[in-house]
Motif scaffolding. Structure first.
Motif, PDB file in Angstrom:
ATOM      1  N   ALA A 104       0.845  -1.194   0.000  1.00 40.70           N
ATOM      2  CA  ALA A 104       0.000   0.000   0.000  1.00 40.70           C
ATOM      3  C   ALA A 104       0.879   1.243   0.000  1.00 40.70           C
ATOM      4  N   VAL A 105       0.905   1.947  -1.109  1.00 36.20           N
ATOM      5  CA  VAL A 105       1.690   3.183  -1.232  1.00 36.20           C
ATOM      6  C   VAL A 105       0.824   4.334  -0.743  1.00 36.20           C
ATOM      7  N   VAL A 106       1.329   5.083   0.230  1.00 37.87           N
ATOM      8  CA  VAL A 106       0.553   6.197   0.776  1.00 37.87           C
ATOM      9  C   VAL A 106       0.998   7.502   0.115  1.00 37.87           C
ATOM     10  N   GLY A 107       0.428   7.752  -1.034  1.00 38.11           N
ATOM     11  CA  GLY A 107       0.722   8.950  -1.805  1.00 38.11           C
ATOM     12  C   GLY A 107       0.592   8.668  -3.286  1.00 38.11           C
ATOM     13  N   VAL A 108      -0.474   9.154  -3.892  1.00 39.69           N
ATOM     14  CA  VAL A 108      -0.730   8.835  -5.294  1.00 39.69           C
ATOM     15  C   VAL A 108       0.275   9.505  -6.230  1.00 39.69           C
ATOM     16  N   THR A 109       0.718  10.698  -5.924  1.00 41.07           N
ATOM     17  CA  THR A 109       1.666  11.379  -6.810  1.00 41.07           C
ATOM     18  C   THR A 109       2.994  10.638  -6.845  1.00 41.07           C
ATOM     19  N   GLU A 127      -2.070  -3.780 -11.762  1.00 41.94           N
ATOM     20  CA  GLU A 127      -0.836  -4.552 -11.873  1.00 41.94           C
ATOM     21  C   GLU A 127      -0.387  -5.054 -10.499  1.00 41.94           C
ATOM     22  N   LEU A 128       0.477  -6.056 -10.520  1.00 42.52           N
ATOM     23  CA  LEU A 128       1.098  -6.576  -9.308  1.00 42.52           C
ATOM     24  C   LEU A 128       2.489  -5.976  -9.176  1.00 42.52           C
ATOM     25  N   LEU A 129       3.029  -6.021  -7.977  1.00 38.34           N
ATOM     26  CA  LEU A 129       4.411  -5.610  -7.740  1.00 38.34           C
ATOM     27  C   LEU A 129       5.141  -6.819  -7.178  1.00 38.34           C
ATOM     28  N   ALA A 130       5.952  -7.448  -8.007  1.00 35.10           N
ATOM     29  CA  ALA A 130       6.710  -8.634  -7.586  1.00 35.10           C
ATOM     30  C   ALA A 130       5.797  -9.672  -6.942  1.00 35.10           C
ATOM     31  N   GLY A 131       4.623  -9.847  -7.506  1.00 35.18           N
ATOM     32  CA  GLY A 131       3.676 -10.840  -7.025  1.00 35.18           C
ATOM     33  C   GLY A 131       2.698 -10.349  -5.973  1.00 35.18           C
ATOM     34  N   ALA A 132       2.908  -9.146  -5.431  1.00 37.18           N
ATOM     35  CA  ALA A 132       2.017  -8.592  -4.401  1.00 37.18           C
ATOM     36  C   ALA A 132       0.942  -7.729  -5.059  1.00 37.18           C
ATOM     37  N   ARG A 133      -0.249  -7.742  -4.475  1.00 33.90           N
ATOM     38  CA  ARG A 133      -1.311  -6.844  -4.917  1.00 33.90           C
ATOM     39  C   ARG A 133      -0.936  -5.431  -4.499  1.00 33.90           C
ATOM     40  N   LEU A 134      -1.336  -4.456  -5.284  1.00 35.61           N
ATOM     41  CA  LEU A 134      -1.003  -3.052  -5.046  1.00 35.61           C
ATOM     42  C   LEU A 134      -2.237  -2.235  -4.726  1.00 35.61           C
ATOM     43  N   TRP A 135      -2.085  -1.291  -3.802  1.00 30.53           N
ATOM     44  CA  TRP A 135      -3.160  -0.381  -3.415  1.00 30.53           C
ATOM     45  C   TRP A 135      -2.527   0.991  -3.207  1.00 30.53           C
ATOM     46  N   VAL A 136      -3.195   2.033  -3.639  1.00 34.28           N
ATOM     47  CA  VAL A 136      -2.708   3.396  -3.406  1.00 34.28           C
ATOM     48  C   VAL A 136      -3.663   4.090  -2.444  1.00 34.28           C
ATOM     49  N   LEU A 137      -3.104   4.599  -1.360  1.00 33.61           N
ATOM     50  CA  LEU A 137      -3.850   5.322  -0.329  1.00 33.61           C
ATOM     51  C   LEU A 137      -3.506   6.798  -0.387  1.00 33.61           C
ATOM     52  N   PRO A 138      -4.374   7.643   0.135  1.00 32.66           N
ATOM     53  CA  PRO A 138      -4.030   9.062   0.251  1.00 32.66           C
ATOM     54  C   PRO A 138      -2.865   9.257   1.219  1.00 32.66           C
ATOM     55  N   ASN A 139      -2.110  10.285   0.983  1.00 31.77           N
ATOM     56  CA  ASN A 139      -1.009  10.643   1.876  1.00 31.77           C
ATOM     57  C   ASN A 139      -1.609  11.134   3.206  1.00 31.77           C
ATOM     58  N   PRO A 140      -1.219  10.527   4.344  1.00 29.41           N
ATOM     59  CA  PRO A 140      -1.805  10.918   5.628  1.00 29.41           C
ATOM     60  C   PRO A 140      -1.178  12.166   6.252  1.00 29.41           C
TER      61      PRO A 140
END
Length: 166
Positions: A104-109, A127-140
């Protein structure tokens, strides 16, 4: 700043880079006003809101934290595109090594630039990242006024539901 990594985590959260406060304390998302820890709890990942100094409890919950870029800065917009692209490559290596189920990347930009996905939106990525599912979260970060504590918690909660389902 040290990564919080372990093999087979449910979710690996990826901050953009450490802020100056985090770099000084050694705790991820440490600056007062950063809403990561409240969002993590509101989203159902932790039974109570943890303080940044309690970050070592995260692996017991199947969670970890790393950063896309290791260099500390006052603001994430001080990073160069080259740093984000290099950071995405380093992150890919960490994911290959530790094999979390979700990243989970916290920051879409930062995600858009680092992974050359200029039209990426919040939520699950195709898409996957090295076999992991990807999710983008807002920057907290407290600097991100587009999201409230409630909407951040809801965004984290959507990831939590998806992570429980597989």
């Amino acid at each position: 700043m040290a990564d919080l990594l372990a093999p087979g985590l449910d979710v690996l959260f990826v901050g953009i880079n450490p802020g100056l406060w985090s770099a000084a304390t050694g705790w991820h998302f440490a600056r007062p006003g950063n809403r990561f820890w409240p969002a993590l709890h509101r989203g159902g990942f932790t039974p109570r809101q943890l303080h940044p100094s309690e970050q070592d409890e995260l692996p017991r919950h199947g969670l970890g934290i790393t950063n896309m870029v290791a260099r500390a800065s006052a603001r994430a917009d001080e990073l160069t595109a080259e740093e984000l692209v290099t950071g995405a490559q380093i992150l890919t290596g960490k994911v290959e090594r530790y094999r979390p189920r979700w990243v989970a990347v916290v920051g879409v930009t930062a995600y858009r630039i680092g992974f050359a996905r200029p039209k990426a939106r919040f939520g699950p990525q195709p898409e996957l990242l090295a076999g992991a599912r990807l999710w983008v979260l807002p920057n907290p970060s407290g600097l991100n006024a587009h999201f409230t504590a409630e909407t951040l918690g809801a965004a984290f909660g959507e990831l939590r539901v998806a992570a429980r389902q597989g």
